[in-house]
Write a protein that holds these residues in place. Sequence first.
Motif, mmCIF file in Angstrom:
data_model
loop_
_atom_site.group_PDB
_atom_site.id
_atom_site.type_symbol
_atom_site.label_atom_id
_atom_site.label_comp_id
_atom_site.label_asym_id
_atom_site.label_seq_id
_atom_site.Cartn_x
_atom_site.Cartn_y
_atom_site.Cartn_z
ATOM 1 N N ARG A 471 24.118 44.866 47.873
ATOM 2 C CA ARG A 471 22.838 44.387 47.349
ATOM 3 C C ARG A 471 22.950 43.027 46.660
ATOM 4 N NH1 ARG A 471 17.978 46.933 45.507
ATOM 5 N NH2 ARG A 471 16.971 45.775 43.814
ATOM 6 N N ALA A 472 24.081 42.786 45.999
ATOM 7 C CA ALA A 472 24.207 41.587 45.167
ATOM 8 C C ALA A 472 24.416 40.330 46.008
ATOM 9 C CB ALA A 472 25.368 41.764 44.196
ATOM 10 N N ARG A 473 24.075 39.190 45.425
ATOM 11 C CA ARG A 473 24.335 37.898 46.047
ATOM 12 C C ARG A 473 25.779 37.478 45.748
ATOM 13 N NH1 ARG A 473 19.177 36.519 43.352
ATOM 14 N NH2 ARG A 473 20.474 35.467 41.792
ATOM 15 N N PRO A 474 26.363 36.631 46.576
ATOM 16 C CA PRO A 474 27.780 36.251 46.369
ATOM 17 C C PRO A 474 28.053 35.600 45.019
ATOM 18 C CG PRO A 474 27.056 35.647 48.569
ATOM 19 C CD PRO A 474 25.830 36.090 47.834
ATOM 20 N N ASP A 475 27.042 34.921 44.434
ATOM 21 C CA ASP A 475 27.283 34.229 43.168
ATOM 22 C C ASP A 475 26.857 35.044 41.950
ATOM 23 O OD1 ASP A 475 24.608 34.139 43.768
ATOM 24 O OD2 ASP A 475 24.303 32.077 43.075
ATOM 25 N N ASP A 476 26.484 36.319 42.141
ATOM 26 C CA ASP A 476 26.097 37.173 41.012
ATOM 27 C C ASP A 476 27.321 37.540 40.182
ATOM 28 O OD1 ASP A 476 23.413 37.177 41.578
ATOM 29 O OD2 ASP A 476 23.467 39.030 42.749
ATOM 30 N N VAL A 477 27.081 37.749 38.897
ATOM 31 C CA VAL A 477 28.134 38.191 37.985
ATOM 32 C C VAL A 477 27.774 39.572 37.460
ATOM 33 C CG1 VAL A 477 29.419 37.681 35.878
ATOM 34 C CG2 VAL A 477 28.612 35.809 37.312
ATOM 35 N N VAL A 478 28.768 40.459 37.406
ATOM 36 C CA VAL A 478 28.584 41.851 36.995
ATOM 37 C C VAL A 478 29.306 42.073 35.670
ATOM 38 C CG1 VAL A 478 28.924 44.267 37.650
ATOM 39 C CG2 VAL A 478 28.522 42.532 39.423
ATOM 40 N N ALA A 479 28.690 42.832 34.776
ATOM 41 C CA ALA A 479 29.359 43.274 33.547
ATOM 42 C C ALA A 479 29.724 44.742 33.714
ATOM 43 C CB ALA A 479 28.458 43.087 32.332
ATOM 44 N N ALA A 480 30.984 45.088 33.499
ATOM 45 C CA ALA A 480 31.454 46.461 33.700
ATOM 46 C C ALA A 480 32.698 46.685 32.854
ATOM 47 C CB ALA A 480 31.757 46.719 35.181
ATOM 48 N N SER A 481 33.076 47.949 32.706
ATOM 49 C CA SER A 481 34.232 48.285 31.860
ATOM 50 C C SER A 481 35.553 47.987 32.549
ATOM 51 C CB SER A 481 34.174 49.761 31.471
ATOM 52 O OG SER A 481 34.190 50.591 32.630
ATOM 53 N N MET A 482 35.595 47.968 33.892
ATOM 54 C CA MET A 482 36.804 47.619 34.641
ATOM 55 C C MET A 482 36.488 46.434 35.546
ATOM 56 S SD MET A 482 38.763 51.188 35.611
ATOM 57 C CE MET A 482 37.340 52.102 36.221
ATOM 58 N N PRO A 483 36.355 45.238 34.988
ATOM 59 C CA PRO A 483 35.885 44.104 35.784
ATOM 60 C C PRO A 483 36.806 43.735 36.939
ATOM 61 C CG PRO A 483 36.661 43.383 33.619
ATOM 62 C CD PRO A 483 36.579 44.872 33.581
ATOM 63 N N GLN A 484 38.115 43.884 36.768
ATOM 64 C CA GLN A 484 39.019 43.522 37.860
ATOM 65 C C GLN A 484 38.854 44.477 39.042
ATOM 66 O OE1 GLN A 484 40.130 43.935 34.625
ATOM 67 N NE2 GLN A 484 40.214 41.758 34.114
#
Length: 561
Positions: A471-484
């Motif tokens: 769903r996301a665009r290639p340049d979107d940034v996500v915030a999450a507990s395990m980012p890697q």
Amino acid sequence: MNLTGLAHRRKIDLVAAVILAAMIIAIWAPRAVGPLDVRWDGGVYYVLGTAIAEGKGYRLLNEPGDIEANQYPPLLPLIVAGHQWLVGSSDFVVVGRWMRLSYFLIFTTYIFVAYAVLRRHLSLPWALLAAGVVVLHPQTAFLSDLCFAELPFALASTLFVLLVGRQTGPVRSVAAGTCAVAAYLLRTMGIALLAAWVLDALLGRRFRTAAIRAVVALVPILGWHAYVVHVERSPDYTRPAYAYQRADYLFYNVNYARNLSLRDPFKPERGRASVLEIAQRSLVNLAHMPRSLGEALTATARSWERIKDIPVVGRVIPWRVVLYLPIVIGLVALVGVASLLTLETRLIGLYIVLTAAAICLTPWPWREQWARYWAPVTPFLALALARGSMTLATWSERLPKPVRRISHGGRIALVISVLVVEAVVMTRMYMRYHSPATLRDGGGHVVAQRLFFYDPPHQALRAGLDWLGGRARPDDVVAASMPQWVYLLTGLKAVMPPFETDPVRAQALLDSVPVRFVVVDGARPPITRDYALPLLESSPERWRLVYSDPSEGLEIYQRRP
């Protein structure tokens, strides 16, 4: 030792090696398929290795700006990069399968090196029992399934002790020093090994040797510290890509000293710890050390609590007796540590003591993180347990005969209980916590495997990330507990949410990234639920729920236009 005695010893050691090899195969056979697990810190090591392999330097590719990393020493990322160069791919599903094979070989070598160390100081029965404690150690089995530094660190430190304990020549001395440096470059905790190495020579009044060892030890320590200082003085560090990128609580983005300066790294609103508070914390941690050693030799506190659910335990042994058994095991091990602080085994005793001192300085709750720090020291703790039992046997010789028999039976029961608890917990891990996991490589091929503690919250998170990746665009940034892990699964830039209790401040920090999606999961520690969720629920005009799995507490929010 005459030739007949030497041949007999080799025969019985060969039998012991066959027994250990059979145990290793039994432990690894159920998890011989699929890539090494790259959740948690494993994702950090893998991302850093990818950056090295691609010629981008020592950088966190998941972060906006591909920032330079300065927390973990670089040897494991270099090992990851080596696998990527040899395989010709950076796909963690493809490379991870070869890394699993490498970790199996490292584990096997580690067990036999540990047996060699134990055999040097113990008789065959005791050495085999102590080696069994190392093989069946549940925490080691779990850590050997992850792209973590603990298993290579355990091999490097154990091989170092094996090499340095002999009457060494120049070649073996260089090999031992190389292992000590490698241990530090794998884990910062290796500083305890280097310090023990230097201190052992000082206590033995071998001042020239101590000076040489100090120089060798200072090379990696000062080299790594110089690199950290360089990173912290760079423009990218002083002018980060977003406002909180180098906040002290973002433990993957700052050095250990900054993160551990907080009273609670997972609750930064509590502020920094003063020198007096650190001293008090260390004393409190020291009081927990006997139980911690008992758990380090058997299983974690949570595993001990689950043992009471086994029906036979309540019928055969009162639960209160089981509850205090780790303390008894730890106290016997402490007696053994004291006996190790003699000329022949002083290095091992010093290493255990300095490791304990370093652990006492940490702010982590003793029930949660300590088992991981103790895991690479298991062979030496097993040696301490055996030596402690033998020391108690010597002391009991002065007691009346009936008391000696009771003491002898108690020591045997104690050692057997360690092995039984480990076997029970290991069996339980495979039966209840070795869950199915499905991954896809870059070519779309499905890889089915099993991973430890890949529980429903993690399975739900994986499904949510699959949805998000489409769903996301290639340049979107996500915030999450395990980012890697998010980055490896989706290819999207990913950061941790700000550990900020003020919703207005938290919103401003997310805006500085800017974050388009926030993933709230049900995994531990509950970072996203504690800090991100209150903001998201209180700001429906800014964030809308676009995906959820209510049964596992997974929610994905998208920023409104």
